[in-house]
Each structure stands twice: as C-alpha cells, then as structure tokens.
Design a protein around this motif. Structure first.
Motif, PDB file in Angstrom:
ATOM      1  N   GLU A  87       0.854  -1.187   0.000  1.00  0.00           N
ATOM      2  CA  GLU A  87       0.000   0.000   0.000  1.00  0.00           C
ATOM      3  C   GLU A  87       0.890   1.236   0.000  1.00  0.00           C
ATOM      4  OE1 GLU A  87      -2.432   0.682   3.445  1.00  0.00           O
ATOM      5  OE2 GLU A  87      -0.753   0.472   4.831  1.00  0.00           O
ATOM      6  N   HIS A  88       0.349   2.315  -0.525  1.00  0.00           N
ATOM      7  CA  HIS A  88       1.036   3.611  -0.461  1.00  0.00           C
ATOM      8  C   HIS A  88       0.461   4.377   0.718  1.00  0.00           C
ATOM      9  CE1 HIS A  88       2.259   3.140  -4.791  1.00  0.00           C
ATOM     10  NE2 HIS A  88       3.358   3.617  -4.250  1.00  0.00           N
ATOM     11  N   GLN A  89       1.334   5.056   1.444  1.00  0.00           N
ATOM     12  CA  GLN A  89       0.914   5.901   2.556  1.00  0.00           C
ATOM     13  C   GLN A  89       1.549   7.270   2.407  1.00  0.00           C
ATOM     14  OE1 GLN A  89       2.282   3.856   6.092  1.00  0.00           O
ATOM     15  NE2 GLN A  89       0.203   3.146   6.518  1.00  0.00           N
ATOM     16  N   HIS A  90       0.775   8.296   2.744  1.00  0.00           N
ATOM     17  CA  HIS A  90       1.324   9.654   2.777  1.00  0.00           C
ATOM     18  C   HIS A  90       1.844   9.902   4.191  1.00  0.00           C
ATOM     19  CE1 HIS A  90      -0.024  10.922  -1.171  1.00  0.00           C
ATOM     20  NE2 HIS A  90      -1.127  10.233  -0.941  1.00  0.00           N
ATOM     21  N   SER A  91       3.127  10.252   4.278  1.00  0.00           N
ATOM     22  CA  SER A  91       3.745  10.480   5.575  1.00  0.00           C
ATOM     23  C   SER A  91       4.748  11.624   5.449  1.00  0.00           C
ATOM     24  CB  SER A  91       4.445   9.199   6.043  1.00  0.00           C
ATOM     25  OG  SER A  91       5.115   9.425   7.248  1.00  0.00           O
ATOM     26  N   ASP A  92       4.586  12.647   6.266  1.00  0.00           N
ATOM     27  CA  ASP A  92       5.489  13.809   6.257  1.00  0.00           C
ATOM     28  C   ASP A  92       5.620  14.414   4.857  1.00  0.00           C
ATOM     29  OD1 ASP A  92       5.984  13.448   9.003  1.00  0.00           O
ATOM     30  OD2 ASP A  92       7.619  12.034   8.574  1.00  0.00           O
ATOM     31  N   GLY A  93       4.509  14.512   4.155  1.00  0.00           N
ATOM     32  CA  GLY A  93       4.504  15.128   2.840  1.00  0.00           C
ATOM     33  C   GLY A  93       5.069  14.249   1.738  1.00  0.00           C
ATOM     34  N   GLN A  94       5.394  13.007   2.054  1.00  0.00           N
ATOM     35  CA  GLN A  94       5.929  12.092   1.050  1.00  0.00           C
ATOM     36  C   GLN A  94       5.063  10.845   0.959  1.00  0.00           C
ATOM     37  OE1 GLN A  94       9.955  11.169   2.087  1.00  0.00           O
ATOM     38  NE2 GLN A  94      10.741  13.168   1.496  1.00  0.00           N
ATOM     39  N   MET A  95       5.073  10.244  -0.223  1.00  0.00           N
ATOM     40  CA  MET A  95       4.359   8.997  -0.401  1.00  0.00           C
ATOM     41  C   MET A  95       5.352   7.849  -0.217  1.00  0.00           C
ATOM     42  SD  MET A  95       2.038   7.669  -3.560  1.00  0.00           S
ATOM     43  CE  MET A  95       0.648   8.720  -3.253  1.00  0.00           C
ATOM     44  N   ARG A  96       4.997   6.927   0.648  1.00  0.00           N
ATOM     45  CA  ARG A  96       5.864   5.782   0.920  1.00  0.00           C
ATOM     46  C   ARG A  96       5.090   4.488   0.649  1.00  0.00           C
ATOM     47  NH1 ARG A  96      10.209   7.791   3.997  1.00  0.00           N
ATOM     48  NH2 ARG A  96       9.731   9.742   5.019  1.00  0.00           N
ATOM     49  N   MET A  97       5.830   3.486   0.173  1.00  0.00           N
ATOM     50  CA  MET A  97       5.227   2.186  -0.075  1.00  0.00           C
ATOM     51  C   MET A  97       5.567   1.272   1.099  1.00  0.00           C
ATOM     52  SD  MET A  97       5.448  -0.114  -3.533  1.00  0.00           S
ATOM     53  CE  MET A  97       7.222  -0.154  -3.528  1.00  0.00           C
ATOM     54  N   PRO A 115      -3.441   2.211  -8.759  1.00  0.00           N
ATOM     55  CA  PRO A 115      -2.190   2.975  -8.669  1.00  0.00           C
ATOM     56  C   PRO A 115      -2.300   4.062  -7.594  1.00  0.00           C
ATOM     57  CG  PRO A 115      -2.793   2.630 -10.965  1.00  0.00           C
ATOM     58  CD  PRO A 115      -3.962   2.151 -10.133  1.00  0.00           C
ATOM     59  N   GLY A 116      -1.257   4.182  -6.778  1.00  0.00           N
ATOM     60  CA  GLY A 116      -1.259   5.161  -5.702  1.00  0.00           C
ATOM     61  C   GLY A 116      -1.943   4.661  -4.445  1.00  0.00           C
ATOM     62  N   GLY A 117      -2.398   3.431  -4.421  1.00  0.00           N
ATOM     63  CA  GLY A 117      -3.081   2.858  -3.259  1.00  0.00           C
ATOM     64  C   GLY A 117      -2.638   1.419  -3.054  1.00  0.00           C
TER      65      GLY A 117
END
Length: 157
Positions: A87-97, A115-117
């Motif tokens: 999954e993709h997560q938004h953390s501290d203004g960045q997208m992380r997998m 895509p993106g999720g």
C-alpha cells in the motif's frame, strides 16, 4: 427370520447401502455452500513491465461474496519469483510504499487495488510482461481458501 426374504444378508446389504448413500448425499449437499470460494476477482489488470526492470504491479478488485471477513495473505504467479501485498501511505509530505502481511476483504465487500493505493508487487520477473498477454495469479486466504484469476497486461502509455 425375515418374512418373504430368502437371504437376510442381501436384504441388510441393500438396505444398508441405501442408508449410507442417502447419508453421504445429505452430508455432501449440506456442505456444498462451505466448499464455495467466497473470494473472486471482479476486474483487474497488470502493468506492462518497463524494459530492464524485474518488477511490476497488479491491480485487481477482490470481491467477497461470503458472510465472513476474509484475510488475503498472499499471491503467486508463475512469471514472478514472489508477489507481495503493498500500500502507499502519505507520511510527512511524502508517499511511501509499505508491504502488508495480510489484508482484510470485508464480508459482502470489495477491495479495490489501484495505482497510488493498494497494489500487488510482482517481483523478480522471469521475463518482460507485454501488453495484451494474460497471466494467472493465485491468491491465498488463510480462512477463505485459495482461488485463481486471469489478469490482462496493459500499457500505461
């Protein structure tokens, strides 16, 4: 001993077999709903691999027609060394997998991979994947069985 029957053994055997047959049939028919796999793929696709890369992603929509939540624990494909749930997560203004060990597919619900999720990562590809081909993925669920689905490879361009 049995009026009108010359051989009691033949009577017992034929009556006993009828009883066993009916018992088996009743048990089989009552278990049929339990044997049906509640998980299925409504739609889905696999991203065409980038030349020189050995990874790609798959985006199925997994439907659960059952009356209980199912836990998706993994997947496999002949063309990949391994398949992981991500999954993709938004953390501290960045997208992380992030890799997930399992994913709940709610009873009477659908989980959409996009895509993106949520997505499946196909890693260590044994060959390039080309638009138009169809691949079989096998999905594992600890509490709801295993099932397979064919997904088409699509280009993102």
């Amino acid at each position: 001993m049995f009026p009108g029957r010359e051989n009691a053994w033949v009577w017992w055997y034929s009556e006993g077999m009828s009883c066993r047959y009916l018992t088996f049939l009743t048990l089989f028919l009552s278990a049929a709903p339990l044997l049906a796999e509640p998980l299925s793929i409504a739609v889905g696709w696999i991203r065409e691999s980038i030349p020189g890369q050995t990874v790609t992603a798959a985006y199925p929509q997994i439907a659960n027609s059952g009356d209980r939540d199912c836990s998706l624990t993994g997947a496999s494909a002949e063309v990949a060394g391994r398949v992981e749930i991500h999954e993709h997560q938004h953390s501290d203004g960045q997208m992380r997998m992030r890799q997930l060990d399992s994913l709940t597919i709610p009873a009477q619900g659908v989980r959409v991979f996009e895509p993106g999720g949520l997505h499946l990562m196909l890693l260590d590809l044994r060959r390039p994947l080309v638009q138009g081909e169809e691949l079989t993925l096998t999905f594992s669920s600890g509490n709801c069985g295993e099932f397979s689905a064919n997904l088409s490879v699509k280009s993102t361009q």
